[in-house]
Scaffold this motif. Structure first.
Motif, PDB file in Angstrom:
ATOM      1  N   VAL A 190      10.529  -4.579  -4.334  1.00 26.96           N
ATOM      2  CA  VAL A 190       9.657  -5.697  -3.973  1.00 26.96           C
ATOM      3  C   VAL A 190       8.195  -5.270  -3.951  1.00 26.96           C
ATOM      4  O   VAL A 190       7.307  -6.006  -4.383  1.00 26.96           O
ATOM      5  N   THR A 191       7.922  -4.070  -3.432  1.00 24.50           N
ATOM      6  CA  THR A 191       6.542  -3.598  -3.342  1.00 24.50           C
ATOM      7  C   THR A 191       6.100  -2.820  -4.577  1.00 24.50           C
ATOM      8  O   THR A 191       4.951  -2.383  -4.659  1.00 24.50           O
ATOM      9  N   GLY A 192       6.997  -2.642  -5.544  1.00 24.63           N
ATOM     10  CA  GLY A 192       6.648  -1.908  -6.751  1.00 24.63           C
ATOM     11  C   GLY A 192       6.595  -0.412  -6.565  1.00 24.63           C
ATOM     12  O   GLY A 192       6.008   0.301  -7.381  1.00 24.63           O
ATOM     13  N   ASP A 193       7.195   0.095  -5.500  1.00 27.07           N
ATOM     14  CA  ASP A 193       7.128   1.523  -5.189  1.00 27.07           C
ATOM     15  C   ASP A 193       8.431   2.206  -5.568  1.00 27.07           C
ATOM     16  O   ASP A 193       9.095   2.833  -4.750  1.00 27.07           O
ATOM     17  N   THR A 194       8.804   2.096  -6.827  1.00 21.18           N
ATOM     18  CA  THR A 194      10.059   2.691  -7.297  1.00 21.18           C
ATOM     19  C   THR A 194       9.764   4.002  -8.018  1.00 21.18           C
ATOM     20  O   THR A 194      10.001   4.134  -9.214  1.00 21.18           O
ATOM     21  N   ILE A 195       9.196   4.941  -7.292  1.00 21.90           N
ATOM     22  CA  ILE A 195       8.810   6.225  -7.870  1.00 21.90           C
ATOM     23  C   ILE A 195       9.931   7.234  -7.676  1.00 21.90           C
ATOM     24  O   ILE A 195      10.497   7.358  -6.608  1.00 21.90           O
ATOM     25  N   GLU A 196      10.226   7.955  -8.742  1.00 22.94           N
ATOM     26  CA  GLU A 196      11.260   8.990  -8.671  1.00 22.94           C
ATOM     27  C   GLU A 196      10.740  10.210  -7.919  1.00 22.94           C
ATOM     28  O   GLU A 196       9.528  10.400  -7.771  1.00 22.94           O
ATOM     29  N   PRO A 197      11.633  11.078  -7.442  1.00 24.35           N
ATOM     30  CA  PRO A 197      11.188  12.318  -6.792  1.00 24.35           C
ATOM     31  C   PRO A 197      10.315  13.141  -7.727  1.00 24.35           C
ATOM     32  O   PRO A 197      10.548  13.206  -8.928  1.00 24.35           O
TER      33      PRO A 197
END
Length: 635
Positions: A190-197
């Protein structure tokens, strides 16, 4: 009822308490209604059968929004109090008197019409950005009845280990953990914070030798995870991620600034948890599958079973990367009666660019010098052997970056920054302060402190002027904080320690009374304007410090519970830093000890990153919060 996790429904509310997205799972609801019917049939002969009946229906979006708003007004905030107060009433979450009710809540749907038979529980509440994510997992009706009883009990709180407690009830519900995972990944989307490790790639030649020279220390633009084109990996452009130690690799598309994509969210939910049962909550996997689909070249050989966490087989130049990423949290008091508290939260991130589906094994070294308190592994991992100093780990790596292991440990090298911070109010609007800090004491090469900043926040006072010169670094001020840059980027401390001091005085704008009726107006207090002109008290400067502190404690309203370091008149300094060249816990990986089966020539690279979390220097001369440790008496 089947074990595991199943989700009945998901709701997303905005900051106006309106439902902007919802999803229900009819298959799971069928299981719920069947269980309710069996439970209600068992209770049909009970004298209290009317109150024992379980609410079987899911509310509409408008009904849920109204119930959430009613609870928010009753509990004081979206999360609520988490403890029983004078405002609490029987039937409310705060009446249970357990902090977990700030994250697992219950809602009464159409309370006026349904009486006490309309409790919707357990709702996992996750606040992310401007949105609230609510996830309703499937539980048994008896668990719902058990919580309803806790909401009506007369005694306050529950003793540890008591059967009729919220903790004992939740321990019997593994679906709660799964629902939390669903809520968190939806919040990221939802917040666009789908960052991988993060996996840091060293820019210096590694053990690969000629292989590294041929690949140019490996720029990532030419790497793909399959034969046909895929969405290219992107390198983070943030300074924290592109330090001198290397670049950061990720397969995730850059998050945009627009509102969340409902179609993408629907696709993720349908693919990751079909029929309401979570299978794969890895958003990059789902995104890649949606973008590329499948072809005959993606299928493994008939004698291999492809795991769910690796939907595509990698093709290209092979290598494997490891990064130990640690976060140091500390509370330093510099007091004999209060011990300092230092902890290290770490994780081993991995990216395995290996063809086929090989097994990777490696020993984790340094465990004999480390007190590991918590240790958990990725589901693809096996731990067949444990020793005094080494622990063997075997895993079948998934696609892209992933967290191989998480741990909590103590620092084997001691605190990277130690010393004290003192602030004394010499008048109502003027204070004298002193810092004396030791940086990297006892640390040797190759450990390097890349930067170090100290911030003094004053959220309740406005800074007028600052007088003082540090022994090293530069100082800057804003309206409510002072920032001291001790070590700047490009001038790191390599293999040495230094001692720095910073004495000075700070002047604030005239103190202004903030009148509040009582702590019970908690939800209203946070909206008071800190700089409003209410009533200025004229008092002599010749008053002792205890008088000033007593007045400040009395006049300041309590801060929000989400701001634990701004409670009343506590003052502190926060340290931020980054260290490269090794881990503070002592845990390490020897790239030469990494073995791959079937055997392939794939170089292994290893790097470390250590950053500060909540690294706090509490004012030695002021009040400070801490956890009291009880003494065990001998029997």
């Amino acid at each position: 009822m089947p074990a595991g996790c199943s989700v009945r429904a998901i709701w997303i509310l905005n900051n106006l308490d309106a439902v902007v997205f919802s999803r229900r799972f009819p298959v799971v609801e069928k299981h719920w209604r069947s269980a309710c019917k069996s439970e209600n049939d068992k209770s049909s002969g009970d004298e209290l059968s009317s109150s024992a009946t379980v609410y079987t229906l899911l509310p509409s979006d408008s009904e849920l929004a109204a119930a959430f708003l009613e609870r928010k007004q009753r509990e004081g905030s979206a999360r609520g109090f988490g403890m029983r107060l004078s405002q609490s009433s029987p039937g409310s979450d705060s009446w249970v008197d357990d902090p977990i009710t700030r994250h697992i809540i219950g809602l009464y749907i159409n309370k006026e019409q349904e009486g006490d038979k309309n409790l919707l529980w357990p709702l996992i509440l996750h606040v992310r950005g401007h949105y609230v994510v609510l996830v309703l997992p499937l539980v048994e009706p008896r668990h719902l009845k058990g919580y309803a009883k806790l909401c009506k009990r007369s005694d306050c709180g529950n003793a540890l280990g008591v059967d009729a407690s919220l903790s004992s009830l939740l321990l019997d519900l593994p679906s709660i953990t799964g629902a939390f995972m669903v809520a968190h990944v939806i919040g990221d989307i939802v917040t666009g914070d789908t960052i991988e490790p993060e996996v840091v790639v060293s820019t210096a030649p590694s053990v690969g030798g000629l292989f590294d020279s041929l690949t140019g220390s490996i720029g990532i633009s030419g790497i793909s995870s399959r034969a046909k084109p895929v969405a290219p990996p992107t390198a983070s452009s943030s300074p924290a991620s592109t330090a001198a130690s290397g670049t950061v690799m990720t397969d995730t598309p850059k998050p945009g600034s627009k509102l969340f994509d409902k179609d993408a969210l629907r696709t993720f939910i349908s693919s990751s948890m079909p029929f309401g049962t979570p299978l794969d909550l890895n958003y990059p996997n789902i995104f890649t599958i949606k973008a590329n689909g499948f072809s005959a070249s993606d299928l493994p050989s008939t004698d291999q079973k492809q795991p769910a966490w690796k939907p595509y087989l990698y093709k290209g130049k092979q290598r494997i990367l490891f990064t130990i990423h640690e976060t140091v949290n500390a509370a330093l008091y510099d007091r004999d009666e209060i011990p300092d508290n230092i902890s290290v939260s770490g994780q081993v991130n991995c990216r395995a660019e290996l063809e086929g589906m090989p097994d990777v094994s490696l020993p984790l070294a340094g465990l004999n010098t480390t007190k590991v308190e918590v240790l958990s592994y990725h589901p693809c991992t096996q731990v067949p052997e444990q020793g005094v100093d080494k622990q063997a780990v075997m895993f079948s790596p998934p696609l892209g970056n992933f967290v191989l292991m998480r741990y909590q440990a103590t620092s084997a090298l001691g605190p990277p920054i130690k010393g004290f911070y003192q602030l004394s109010m010499v008048s109502e609007d003027k204070g004298a302060f002193l810092f004396k800090l030791h940086l990297m004491e006892g640390y040797k090469a190759p450990l390097t402190m890349e930067f170090c900043n100290v911030t003094m926040p004053f959220p309740r006072r406005r800074i007028v002027s600052l007088d003082g010169t540090p022994s090293a670094g530069t100082v800057s001020t804003s309206d409510h904080s002072v920032e001291w840059k001790i070590v700047t980027s490009g001038r790191g401390l390599y293999g040495k320690s230094i001692e720095v001091t910073f004495p000075g005085t700070i002047k604030f704008a005239p103190w202004q009374h903030l009148r509040t009726s009582s702590v019970s107006s908690y939800s209203h207090a946070s909206s008071i304007d800190e700089d409003s002109d209410n009533e200025t008290e004229n008092s002599s400067n010749m008053v002792n410090e205890e008088h000033f502190m007593e007045k400040m404690n009395k006049d300041l309203p309590p801060a929000d519970l989400e701001e634990p370091f701004c409670w009343k008149a506590y003052n502190y300094a926060k340290v931020s830093f980054r260290i490269a060249g090794g881990s503070l816990s002592g845990i390490t990986i020897d790239p030469k000890s990494v073995s791959i089966y079937p055997t392939v020539k794939a170089p292994a690279e290893f790097s470390t990153q250590v950053i500060s979390g909540d690294y706090i220097l509490w004012n030695t001369l002021g009040k400070c919060p801490y956890v009291a440790v009880g003494k065990m008496e001998k029997m």
